[in-house]
Design a protein around this motif. Structure first.
Motif, mmCIF file in Angstrom:
data_model
loop_
_atom_site.group_PDB
_atom_site.id
_atom_site.type_symbol
_atom_site.label_atom_id
_atom_site.label_comp_id
_atom_site.label_asym_id
_atom_site.label_seq_id
_atom_site.Cartn_x
_atom_site.Cartn_y
_atom_site.Cartn_z
ATOM 1 N N THR A 110 0.848 -1.194 0.000
ATOM 2 C CA THR A 110 0.000 0.000 0.000
ATOM 3 C C THR A 110 0.879 1.237 0.000
ATOM 4 O O THR A 110 1.785 1.364 0.823
ATOM 5 N N LEU A 111 0.600 2.135 -0.914
ATOM 6 C CA LEU A 111 1.360 3.371 -1.041
ATOM 7 C C LEU A 111 0.693 4.452 -0.202
ATOM 8 O O LEU A 111 -0.504 4.720 -0.357
ATOM 9 N N LEU A 112 1.461 5.075 0.687
ATOM 10 C CA LEU A 112 0.967 6.147 1.545
ATOM 11 C C LEU A 112 1.617 7.459 1.132
ATOM 12 O O LEU A 112 2.836 7.539 0.965
ATOM 13 N N MET A 113 0.797 8.499 0.988
ATOM 14 C CA MET A 113 1.289 9.824 0.631
ATOM 15 C C MET A 113 0.435 10.861 1.350
ATOM 16 O O MET A 113 -0.703 10.567 1.719
ATOM 17 N N HIS A 114 0.991 12.068 1.533
ATOM 18 C CA HIS A 114 0.104 13.135 1.984
ATOM 19 C C HIS A 114 -0.864 13.490 0.868
ATOM 20 O O HIS A 114 -2.055 13.684 1.106
ATOM 21 N N GLY A 115 -0.354 13.585 -0.343
ATOM 22 C CA GLY A 115 -1.204 13.819 -1.501
ATOM 23 C C GLY A 115 -0.902 15.100 -2.244
ATOM 24 O O GLY A 115 -1.324 15.268 -3.390
ATOM 25 N N ASP A 116 -0.151 16.017 -1.628
ATOM 26 C CA ASP A 116 0.084 17.300 -2.290
ATOM 27 C C ASP A 116 0.951 17.167 -3.531
ATOM 28 O O ASP A 116 0.780 17.918 -4.500
ATOM 29 N N THR A 117 1.869 16.199 -3.547
ATOM 30 C CA THR A 117 2.721 16.041 -4.728
ATOM 31 C C THR A 117 1.950 15.500 -5.922
ATOM 32 O O THR A 117 2.449 15.547 -7.061
ATOM 33 N N LEU A 118 0.740 15.004 -5.696
ATOM 34 C CA LEU A 118 -0.087 14.490 -6.788
ATOM 35 C C LEU A 118 -0.860 15.611 -7.478
ATOM 36 O O LEU A 118 -1.420 15.403 -8.560
#
Length: 229
Positions: A110-118
């Motif tokens: 499972t890939l975890l990110m904050h999401g802002d780089t997306l």
């Protein structure tokens, strides 16, 4: 037991009802879980580990039951708290993760990110993000007097509010589909969990002929929100 995920709490002494909600969440949910993952924007703003923000002290106390229960708590920086350092993390009992991070949840990568780089269509934000993550910029900022850093944070929050309430920026502030697919491919995952956009949902789609999923966490501006896997 379950693994829990939260993000975008934006803890702030000016919103005590959310601080209370976090305390309840820890006592009612997190102490009974296998682990808790916090995927960024834990605080409304973080100007450094020497911050006098009472929300930071309240969080330390609120997390005490989790520490006493021996439950691991992982933290991944967001765009509001990227200056949270190893010193505060140790006091809180947080294990710092890089963004992105890959973890095994129920046997699935499972890939975890904050999401802002997306949110790659928001060029102005991405330029600031690149600048503010540079070690030299952070050293210079943290060397400034605390009152100057607090003033900078207030101004940044005001500008953010103006930017996010402009309807013309709505599409820019959501993730870019190609960026999502590229991130999943780069890390060999078919499931992504992130926050940042404040648009909670579970998106199912096909990635290179295989079923994939993107789970977006909700924010805590009005009420608590979490994902349990």
């Amino acid at each position: 037991m379950a693994t829990l995920f939260i993000s975008d709490l934006h803890l702030d002494a000016a919103r005590p009802h959310i601080l209370d909600a976090f305390d309840r969440f820890i006592l009612d949910e997190a102490v009974h879980a296998d682990a808790l993952y916090i995927l960024g924007d834990l605080f409304e703003a973080w100007i450094g580990d020497d911050s006098a923000d009472p929300a930071g002290q309240r969080f330390l106390a609120g997390l005490q039951p989790l520490r006493e229960a021996g439950r691991p708590c992982f933290f991944l920086h967001g765009n509001r708290d990227f200056l949270l350092g190893a010193g505060y993390a140790r006091r809180a009992g947080l294990t710092l993760l890089a963004d992105p991070a890959v973890v095994q949840i129920g046997g699935e990568r499972t890939l975890l990110m904050h999401g802002d780089t997306l949110c790659t269509d928001d060029h102005a934000y991405q330029a600031f993000r690149t600048q503010s993550r540079a070690p030299a910029w952070q050293r210079a900022f943290l060397a400034r007097p605390r009152d100057e850093r607090e003033a900078f944070a207030r101004q940044a929050r005001a500008e953010s509010r103006r930017y996010t309430t402009d309807a013309s920026h709505s599409a820019l502030m959501d993730v870019n589909d190609d960026a999502v697919r590229a991130a999943l491919r780069a890390h060999g995952c078919l499931r992504l969990i992130h926050g940042h956009t404040h648009r909670p949902a579970s998106h199912r789609f096909e990635l290179d002929g295989r079923p994939a999923q993107r789970i977006v966490l909700g924010d805590w501006y009005e009420q608590e929100s979490w994902l349990s896997l």
